[in-house]
Design a protein around this motif. Structure first.
Motif, PDB file in Angstrom:
ATOM      1  N   LEU A 119       0.835  -1.203   0.000  1.00 55.70           N
ATOM      2  CA  LEU A 119       0.000   0.000   0.000  1.00 55.70           C
ATOM      3  C   LEU A 119       0.872   1.257   0.000  1.00 55.70           C
ATOM      4  N   LEU A 173       2.587   1.656  -3.361  1.00 59.79           N
ATOM      5  CA  LEU A 173       1.674   2.160  -4.387  1.00 59.79           C
ATOM      6  C   LEU A 173       1.427   3.653  -4.214  1.00 59.79           C
ATOM      7  N   LEU A 174       1.226   4.057  -2.953  1.00 63.58           N
ATOM      8  CA  LEU A 174       0.894   5.460  -2.697  1.00 63.58           C
ATOM      9  C   LEU A 174       2.065   6.374  -2.999  1.00 63.58           C
ATOM     10  N   ARG A 216       4.597   6.096  -4.969  1.00 64.11           N
ATOM     11  CA  ARG A 216       5.042   6.284  -6.347  1.00 64.11           C
ATOM     12  C   ARG A 216       4.006   7.050  -7.163  1.00 64.11           C
ATOM     13  N   SER A 217       2.887   7.384  -6.528  1.00 66.94           N
ATOM     14  CA  SER A 217       1.809   8.076  -7.240  1.00 66.94           C
ATOM     15  C   SER A 217       1.948   9.588  -7.035  1.00 66.94           C
ATOM     16  N   GLY A 224      -4.265  11.616 -10.031  1.00 65.40           N
ATOM     17  CA  GLY A 224      -3.534  10.761  -9.106  1.00 65.40           C
ATOM     18  C   GLY A 224      -3.219  11.413  -7.774  1.00 65.40           C
ATOM     19  N   PHE A 284      -6.301  10.424  -2.813  1.00 64.48           N
ATOM     20  CA  PHE A 284      -5.768   9.264  -2.099  1.00 64.48           C
ATOM     21  C   PHE A 284      -6.166   7.940  -2.754  1.00 64.48           C
ATOM     22  N   ALA A 315      -5.023   7.352  -6.377  1.00 65.37           N
ATOM     23  CA  ALA A 315      -3.576   7.159  -6.466  1.00 65.37           C
ATOM     24  C   ALA A 315      -3.220   5.676  -6.481  1.00 65.37           C
ATOM     25  N   LEU A 316      -4.101   4.861  -5.883  1.00 67.08           N
ATOM     26  CA  LEU A 316      -3.804   3.433  -5.749  1.00 67.08           C
ATOM     27  C   LEU A 316      -3.984   2.677  -7.056  1.00 67.08           C
ATOM     28  N   PRO A 371      -2.893   2.954 -10.681  1.00 67.64           N
ATOM     29  CA  PRO A 371      -2.046   3.735 -11.605  1.00 67.64           C
ATOM     30  C   PRO A 371      -2.703   3.969 -12.956  1.00 67.64           C
ATOM     31  N   TRP A 381      -4.179   7.466 -13.556  1.00 70.88           N
ATOM     32  CA  TRP A 381      -3.406   8.709 -13.700  1.00 70.88           C
ATOM     33  C   TRP A 381      -2.191   8.587 -14.602  1.00 70.88           C
ATOM     34  N   GLU A 430      -0.059  11.661 -16.263  1.00 69.93           N
ATOM     35  CA  GLU A 430       1.304  11.838 -15.763  1.00 69.93           C
ATOM     36  C   GLU A 430       2.284  11.953 -16.927  1.00 69.93           C
TER      37      GLU A 430
END
Lengths: 332, 350
Positions: free
Chosen positions: A173, A176-177, A179-180, B164, B167, B170-171, B173, B176, B180
């Motif tokens: 988790l 993932l977060l 790298r966003s 993204g 919250f 963002a999970l 990919p 976004w 990006e």
């Protein structure tokens, strides 16, 4: 030589056991808050206590199922994070630190107080709330199993398995977060809030999200601890644990996904190794009685571990996984 | 007090100069010519040089804004309009309230009284990020590069409406990634323009002071702003880089952005501004095209009077010398009398 191997296996057990999971989850939460977002949460143990007692009170006192208890614990942690964050996150970083450290101490005193005894069990705490969970184990929990020179009960292994799965999911988790774009904003908040505001991001919301997420990790850690020990006693949740989790995080490397986990395993391994080795050396007479005795070991091992941490900060300030270039930028 | 309210063609003569500057300063930049400059300048040419004068097409309007810190009135602006598509220079001695006015305009500080608006929308009670989302973006006097992020990450942060950045999205990919990629291309284009593209993977904390200024400006441009507020963009930047920064500021105008900037270097102000606003002790004491400012007695008094620490001019030196000689002559007459107040200029004697 045999003594050394024994000490190693005992230490290995500590580095893999539920306590390592407990500190690992605490440190993952602190990593999200401090490592990535720059929030100083000095009361992470309060979230762990709410997690542990969420299960304990729900099951033992209110007769609810174990999984409802998990939800209660997580919800309590979210509420605490919101309560702490709402007034302080608009202010400078120090205010959150003060509020969290006070909350951790205050909640523990509240939970062990006489007036709270009907709910929390007071100083004696609560027990016997993890039967439903242990019963889920796919193997016999009463038997003892051994590998790598360590022996474990079936129940221990089950808690460990679930715990490490939770840790792994938590790491995924966080990975993932971070790298966003969300992670990018959060890291920017750590560097300079005003610059992020000037670019149109609502810094307050990001800080709150990070605080809540870190608090949820803390609560999960507290649950593993409560399930692992089979009891929930307010005085187990001393705030010193928060700082041990910080030590684990810095040892492993802040703002790195695996930093807190490896740090926690290594920290517990080292503490237990120092403990066992010192006791063996004393009983063998290698360390003379006049210097210190077995009763001093509990204190001396922390001195040794502290020394090790100091050496680490001098020679490898970025921790095990950190990027030295990145840490050195702080010096400017 | 305001100087001659009828501008006598001084502004028109200045219009030819910037074209030449543009070409040398910003290679690879915008080549849309300097028509927009002429537009803004032409629009402002016939305005009287008065404080609070109404502009033909104001982007930002400030009305009765005051801000006090305890007993100190940091800003007290009765009326100010900023012409759209022009470069407005904000000058004044230290402590004049320029940065405080910036903070008020961008929501970083709240005023005690007054209203101010952008494109007719009131900005009162807006948080900094809301102001930024409207397209009013600022840089800071003390550069705020995000040290432990790479240059490219710094740039990407500037992009607006990123999916993204929520919250939960963002999970995933997939939601976004496309955006990006587009943002990264845009960022690389800007970095190329600002000659930072080779540094894209370096930590911003390793950049020099001037490069950080460039990065901050480029980052602000990632949000496609309408109004760019630059707080001392040239401070602490070497002369060569100043020229390139100037080119970039002019480029912003070519692209139709409204630029407001605070600066102490009068050469810079004269070179690029279409209109100059002078502040002192929280008030606006003069406005006008750059040529008008040096003729304005109020400005000379405020800017050079109380805080004057520049070297003496030849005339001033002569004056001081004459005074000292007089004092010596008088002393010789009174012959060894006690030192009086009149003799003090003696210490300037060389």
């Amino acid at each position: 030589m045999g003594d050394l191997l024994d000490a190693l296996s005992v230490a290995l057990k500590a580095g893999l056991g539920f306590q390592a999971i407990f500190f690992g989850l605490l440190a993952i939460g602190i990593n999200v808050q401090f490592g990535y977002t720059g929030l100083l949460n000095f009361g992470q143990i309060a979230f762990a206590m709410l997690g542990g007692f969420g299960i304990a009170v729900s099951v033992s006192q209110w007769g609810l199922s174990f999984w409802v208890g998990v939800l209660v614990g997580l919800l309590a942690a979210v509420v605490l994070a919101l309560l702490l964050g709402l007034p302080t996150l608009r202010l400078r970083a120090d205010y959150l630190a003060i509020a969290t450290i006070a909350a951790a101490e205050g909640l523990r005193l509240l939970f062990r107080s006489v007036s709270a005894t009907p709910v929390t069990g007071g100083t004696r705490g609560l027990a016997a709330f993890n039967r439903d969970f242990i019963a889920l184990a796919p193997w016999e929990t009463g038997k003892r199993y051994s590998f790598l020179g360590t022996t474990w009960s079936g129940a221990e292994l089950w808690v460990m398995l679930v715990g490490w799965v939770v840790v792994a999911l938590g790491c995924v988790l966080v990975w993932l977060l971070m790298r966003s774009p969300w992670g990018r904003v959060v890291k920017s908040v750590r560097e300079d809030e005003d610059a992020v505001r000037a670019l149109g991001k609502n810094v307050y919301v990001y800080k709150m999200q990070a605080l809540v997420l870190g608090g949820v990790f803390g609560a999960l850690g507290g649950m593993i601890y409560a399930v692992g020990t089979g009891s929930a006693i307010p005085d187990q949740y001393q705030n010193a644990n928060t700082f041990l989790a910080y030590a684990a995080l810095i040892l492993g490397g802040a703002a790195r996904v695996l930093g807190p986990v490896i740090g926690a395993m290594l920290l517990l391994f080292l503490i237990q190794f120092a403990d066992t080795l010192l006791r063996t050396l004393i009983s063998n007479g290698v360390i003379p009685e006049g210097l210190f005795t077995a009763t001093d070991v509990a204190a001396i091992r922390f001195v040794l571990v502290g020394l090790g941490l100091m050496l680490l900060l001098v020679f490898r300030p970025q921790g095990i996984f950190g990027d030295r270039r990145e840490v050195m930028l702080d010096a400017r | 007090m305001p100087a001659d309210p009828t501008p006598h063609g001084a502004t028109a003569s200045g219009a030819g100069a910037p074209g030449a500057g543009d070409r040398s300063d910003a290679p690879g930049g915008f080549h849309s010519g300097d028509a927009p400059r002429r537009l803004a300048q032409a629009a402002l040419r016939d305005l009287p040089w008065e404080v609070g004068v109404a502009k033909p097409d104001p982007a930002v309007v400030v009305d009765g804004v005051t801000r006090t810190f305890g007993g100190l009135t940091a800003v007290s602006v009765d009326h100010l309009e900023i012409q759209r598509g022009g470069i407005t220079g904000l000058i004044g001695p230290n402590g004049a309230g320029k940065t405080t006015l910036f903070n008020l305009l961008t929501g970083f500080d709240q005023p005690d009284t007054g209203t101010w608006s952008f494109n007719g929308r009131s900005l009162g009670k807006m948080a900094p990020h809301e102001v930024a989302r409207l397209g009013v973006v600022r840089t800071f006097q003390l550069t705020k590069a995000l040290s432990r992020l790479t240059v490219l990450q710094n740039m990407l942060l500037g992009a607006q409406d990123q999916r993204g950045e929520s919250f939960f999205r963002a999970l995933v990919p997939g939601i976004w990634r496309g955006q990006e990629k587009a943002n990264t291309e845009k960022a690389m284009e800007l970095l190329h323009r600002f000659k930072l593209d080779t540094k894209k993977d370096d930590f911003a904390g390793t950049l020099s002071g001037g490069q950080r200024k460039l990065l901050e400006m480029a980052r602000a441009l990632m949000s496609d702003p309408h109004v760019v507020m630059l707080d001392e963009p040239m401070a602490g930047v070497n002369p060569a880089l100043t020229q390139s920064l100037l080119g970039h500021v002019k480029d912003l105008r070519e692209q139709g952005m409204t630029v407001i900037f605070v600066e102490h270097d009068m050469d810079v102000v004269r070179d690029i501004s279409d209109w100059v606003v002078v502040m002192a002790a929280g008030r606006i004491i003069a406005e006008g095209p750059p040529e008008s400012i040096s003729q304005n007695q109020a400005v000379v008094d405020a800017y050079l009077g109380a805080h004057h620490d520049a070297p003496l001019t030849v005339e001033e030196e002569d004056q001081v010398l004459a005074q000292a000689e007089q004092a010596i002559a008088r002393e010789e007459q009174t012959d060894g009398d006690v030192l009086s107040a009149d003799t003090r200029p003696e210490r300037t004697d060389r």
